[in-house]
Design an enzyme around this catalytic site. Structure first.
Site, PDB file in Angstrom:
ATOM      1  N   ASP A   1       0.818  -1.214   0.000  1.00  0.00           N
ATOM      2  CA  ASP A   1       0.000   0.000   0.000  1.00  0.00           C
ATOM      3  C   ASP A   1       0.850   1.262   0.000  1.00  0.00           C
ATOM      4  OD1 ASP A   1      -2.657  -0.826   0.003  1.00  0.00           O
ATOM      5  OD2 ASP A   1      -2.688  -1.158   2.166  1.00  0.00           O
TER       6      ASP A   1
HETATM    7  C1  GLC Z   1      -0.508   2.394   6.032  1.00  0.00           C
HETATM    8  C2  GLC Z   1       0.247   1.182   6.489  1.00  0.00           C
HETATM    9  C3  GLC Z   1      -0.068  -0.023   5.662  1.00  0.00           C
HETATM   10  C4  GLC Z   1      -1.541  -0.189   5.500  1.00  0.00           C
HETATM   11  C5  GLC Z   1      -2.210   1.104   5.043  1.00  0.00           C
HETATM   12  C6  GLC Z   1      -3.703   0.898   5.035  1.00  0.00           C
HETATM   13  O1  GLC Z   1      -0.083   2.785   4.819  1.00  0.00           O
HETATM   14  O2  GLC Z   1       1.627   1.388   6.473  1.00  0.00           O
HETATM   15  O3  GLC Z   1       0.505  -1.163   6.275  1.00  0.00           O
HETATM   16  O4  GLC Z   1      -1.782  -1.170   4.555  1.00  0.00           O
HETATM   17  O5  GLC Z   1      -1.877   2.147   5.901  1.00  0.00           O
HETATM   18  O6  GLC Z   1      -4.408   2.016   4.703  1.00  0.00           O
HETATM   19  C1  GLC Z   2      -1.465  -3.879   5.384  1.00  0.00           C
HETATM   20  C2  GLC Z   2      -2.689  -3.921   4.528  1.00  0.00           C
HETATM   21  C3  GLC Z   2      -2.496  -4.805   3.320  1.00  0.00           C
HETATM   22  C4  GLC Z   2      -1.249  -4.428   2.614  1.00  0.00           C
HETATM   23  C5  GLC Z   2      -0.047  -4.402   3.543  1.00  0.00           C
HETATM   24  C6  GLC Z   2       1.196  -3.890   2.873  1.00  0.00           C
HETATM   25  O1  GLC Z   2      -1.268  -5.134   5.978  1.00  0.00           O
HETATM   26  O2  GLC Z   2      -3.812  -4.376   5.263  1.00  0.00           O
HETATM   27  O3  GLC Z   2      -3.595  -4.708   2.462  1.00  0.00           O
HETATM   28  O4  GLC Z   2      -1.065  -5.340   1.573  1.00  0.00           O
HETATM   29  O5  GLC Z   2      -0.335  -3.563   4.634  1.00  0.00           O
HETATM   30  O6  GLC Z   2       1.143  -2.534   2.622  1.00  0.00           O
END
Ligand code: GLC
Ligand code: GLC
Length: 814
Positions: free
Chosen positions: A487
């Site tokens: 993300d």
């Molecule tokens: C932040 C976190 C990530 C997560 C995202 C969800 O970017 O670092 O882990 O997936 O928020 O919105």
């Molecule tokens: C968080 C989010 C997942 C994403 C991950 C890496 O675990 O829930 O959707 O893939 O972060 O950013």
């Protein structure tokens, strides 16, 4: 250092010290009524939606960290001393403290001055309530006169509003107290037809419903004035902060135990029967009273607890393993499976780190979660798949999240995460392999929940697959969109404004930045999809799908290979990410793990090279970090990944969710020792001995362990709700132990450590119990199988067609 121990026989983790490094929590409820509960009885409850139907209040990031919960106070009415058997909130020193976190329940208690008290908390199956069974025993030689108090603080339903809108909320609180039951009915006078209640099995010596009357001015939960005085004040809340508190007087002979049952619940009335008498403002209690009466009866409560126990035993017994490694056994047979059910129930909504007001259900997350729970609750998995697919957009793309209460795509977050659609294929494929229920593919499912747009689920998979084909970049690799699995790799964001969302801000057209990870995912999901098509008799569709997969593999070979490992991406300038040419972020785990997992480069040595590079550059004793070197500063062209200080989260943290991709990659290469070694580096049970360093619960995975660039290397954060649960479960069960579901039957293909003499397992698969015994005779991974004593060709055991409900599978590894 440890703070407790595993009681594997009872399927409990027993915490023996209340001051754990962080609150160590458990979940109550598994259907509609839920709660989180910490080892010192902190936490809160909600009905279905942790934001919109919050029953009790909890202040995240409070000081002390975990304060507010399901508290019991005892007061010695002779000495006037009072304490909490759960240690919090009074934090009075107690003896023999223990918290037994079990499957769907927690039992917390201790002894103080010869008075022993334990409370068992759980949610009965099929009910929207929780039961607290408080047992108090007099261990003194003399009679004891004790006041027992139980207390909760009501939340005014919408947790977000409850924590922000004080100009309104200090005026709206309302309760009723009738026959010793406290009813919380804020907003019941207007548009709500639900209320909460807090009841007690014994005649009470008093109650309080106004927080200030209970606590006294300028006091906290650690020293309520009414508890100190030994008498509740019978306050009736008007506005301000409604609470529920009961007082019960106990006279205990030496050795005597008495039980008090408290019931906290949620109830709805039909809109036309809200009030009794009609026209009044008094809650109609006719339908709730029998429920309350039932569960205040200790025998009924015990019976409900027994049913809950059986429910969990039934789920876990579907897959049990017995290997030479205790950590593998208890995670697979108990805790990892249990955590997978928590991610099914909660998605990412409510934990100690997820406040319940943030995210909806992730499209990507929920599809991946299926890998871990589909075998336990296949019919609920089916429903989840159809709900997810109903939010898919006509383009084949997906809303990144949907709201559990409405089951509608979340417009605020929108879509454009270009990996999302493929996870639907992965999820559906896992479901088909587990159940053999092909009818799901013919279910009519709408797009974007629009009535009239229904198409068979199969068509949704077609659109998922072709979504990528119309979104290829300059190198023939998939365009990344807002982000892919990571993300935080936001290559089209270019945000320089504080506070802007990295995930929804897009300042670039998105026609250049490409993801090698999505390419690997496309290959993986594409093969699964082709298999499904083939099994449906759609040979030519399968063939053309595989042709696209082959083209993608070619693009990866041409433009996604850096010489020693797979590249991660190309940015908006067409520059490489995850390459030896980069100053920072030269090598990433995701593309390497996923390409190997997908079988890319197995034949030509690329996969082996990539795994060796991961080992050389990313593996640490606490797990495999996400990338190296960590980003030391913020890069406009990379986005959120470079926003984190080095070693945390996506910036070179040990992201436990993706470690299993490398384990599977190693297993595909036949490296059982390496795969299992990686498995135990992040296995929480295997890390129990370093609980003071790991800090999170030793019975569940955390999303992240701080990487080697962080000052707190080895410290875990964000436990419970993470894709880590499903992926580790999938890696160990399906790829290392090799008990793998396939469209044709149960495949048995272990890639276990060379020093294991073998292992055994029981697995209920499509209604048949498979008893599996694997014996190692040589050091390799070649397997010869017999089924009920008869040797079979290959390694897939099809479900018996003659009605047998038990098959004995024996495998010789050589
Ligand atoms: C932040 C976190 C990530 C997560 C995202 C969800 O970017 O670092 O882990 O997936 O928020 O919105
Ligand atoms: C968080 C989010 C997942 C994403 C991950 C890496 O675990 O829930 O959707 O893939 O972060 O950013």
């Amino acid at each position: 250092m440890k703070f407790g121990y595993f009681d594997d026989v009872n399927r409990e983790y027993v915490i023996t010290q209340p001051d754990t490094p962080l609150p160590w929590i458990n979940y109550l409820g598994c259907e509609a009524y839920f709660g989180i509960i910490s080892n010192t009885a902190g936490g809160y409850s909600f009905y279905r939606d942790a934001r919109l139907r919050r029953l009790t209040r909890y202040r995240y990031n409070n000081v002390p960290l975990d304060c507010g919960g399901r508290y019991v106070y005892l007061r010695d009415d002779e000495s006037k001393q009072f304490w909490s058997p759960s240690w919090q909130p009074t934090r009075t020193e107690v003896e023999n403290y223990s918290c037994r976190h079990g499957l769907g329940y927690s039992i917390i208690g201790s002894t103080s001055n010869g008075i022993e008290a334990h409370t068992r908390y759980f949610v009965p199956m099929g009910e929207n309530l929780e039961i607290w069974q408080v047992k108090v025993t007099n261990r003194r030689a003399t009679k004891a006169t004790i006041s027992a108090f139980a207390n909760i603080e009501f939340c005014l339903w919408d947790a977000q509003d409850d924590g922000t809108n004080f100009q309104r909320n200090f005026n709206t609180g309302e309760v009723e107290v009738e026959d010793g039951v406290i009813y919380h009915k804020t907003e019941y006078r207007e548009r709500r037809n639900h209320f909460a209640y807090f009841a007690c099995s014994r005649p009470t010596a008093g109650f309080d419903t106004q927080r200030e009357s209970f606590l006294g001015r300028n006091r906290g939960w650690d020293s309520p004035a009414a508890v100190e005085a030994g008498q509740l004040t019978n306050s009736v809340a008007h506005g301000w902060s409604p609470i529920g508190a009961h007082q019960v007087k106990l006279e205990l002979e030496p050795g005597e135990t008495q039980q008090i049952v408290f019931v906290l619940g949620y109830h709805e009335n039909s809109v036309d029967q809200k009030f009794d008498p009609p026209g009044s403002q008094t809650i109609n209690k006719s339908t709730v009273k029998p429920i309350i009466a039932k569960y205040l009866d200790a025998k009924e409560a015990d019976a409900a607890f027994e049913r809950l126990h059986q429910y969990w035993d039934g789920l876990l017994n579907i897959c049990q393993v017995n290997t030479p490694d205790i950590h593998t056994n208890r995670m697979v047979s108990i805790w990892n499976a249990y955590q997978c059910m928590a991610t099914f129930n909660m998605s990412r909504s409510a934990s100690f780190y997820e406040s319940g007001i943030g995210r909806g259900l992730g499209f990507r997350d929920s599809n991946q979660d299926l890998l871990g729970f589909v075998h336990m609750v296949p019919s609920r998995a089916r429903e989840r798949i159809l709900d997810l697919a109903s939010t898919q957009l006509p383009t084949g793309g997906a809303y990144h999240q949907y709201q559990p209460l409405t089951k509608r795509g979340n417009n605020d977050i929108g879509g454009g995460f270009n990996d999302d659609p493929h996870w639907l294929i992965v999820g559906v494929s896992a479901y088909l392999k587990e159940t053999g229920d092909w009818s799901i593919l013919d279910e009519p499912v709408p797009y974007d929940n629009q009535p009239g747009s229904e198409q068979p689920l199969y068509e949704h998979l077609q659109r998922s697959f072709s979504y990528t084909l119309s979104r290829l970049g300059p190198h023939g690799l998939p365009l990344i969109g807002r982000a892919d699995w990571n993300d935080c790799l936001n290559l089209n964001c270019f945000s320089d404004t504080p506070g802007q969302s990295f995930q929804t801000t897009t300042n670039k057209e998105g026609k250049v930045a490409e993801s090698v990870f999505i390419a690997g995912l496309f290959v993986f999901a594409g093969r699964e999809f082709a298999d499904i098509a083939k099994h449906r008799g759609l040979e030519s569709e399968a063939a053309s799908c595989l042709a696209e997969v082959a083209k993608m593999e070619e693009a990866i070979n041409q433009h996604g290979w850096d010489g020693e490992w797979f590249l991660r991406a190309y940015d908006d300038f067409g520059a490489k990410i995850g390459s030896k040419e980069c100053d920072e972020g030269k090598i990433f785990i995701e593309s390497n793990g996923f390409c190997a997992l997908a079988g890319i480069g197995l034949e030509d040595g690329k996969a082996a090279k990539a795994m060796a590079a991961v080992h050389a550059h990313l593996a640490t004793k606490h797990g495999i970090v996400l990338q190296q070197p960590a980003y030391s500063k913020y890069y406009l062209n990379l986005g959120e990944i470079s926003s984190y200080p080095p070693g945390y989260k996506e910036n070179a943290g040990i992201f436990c969710h993706v470690n299993p991709w490398v384990m599977i990659g190693e297993a595909r290469l036949g490296h059982g020792d390496q795969a299992h070694d990686y498995y135990n580096r992040i296995n929480p049970s295997a890390r129990e001995e370093i609980s003071d360093q790991h800090r999170c619960e030793p019975y569940v995975y955390a999303q992240m362990i701080a990487g080697k660039d962080a000052p707190s290397f080895g410290e875990a954060k964000n436990s419970w709700l993470t894709g880590t649960a499903a992926w580790n479960y999938y890696a160990i069960v399906q790829w290392i132990l090799g008990i793998r579901t396939s469209l044709d039957g149960l495949q048995i293909a272990p890639v276990i450590p060379t020093n294991w003499p073998g292992f055994s397992a029981r697995r209920v698969f499509r209604g048949v119990l498979y008893r599996i015994a694997i014996e190692r005779q040589g050091s390799g991974n070649h397997i010869a199988l017999t089924v009920d004593g008869v040797p079979i060709e290959g390694n897939i055991v099809p479900p018996p067609t003659d009605g047998r409900e038990l098959v004995m599978v024996k495998g010789i590894l050589s």
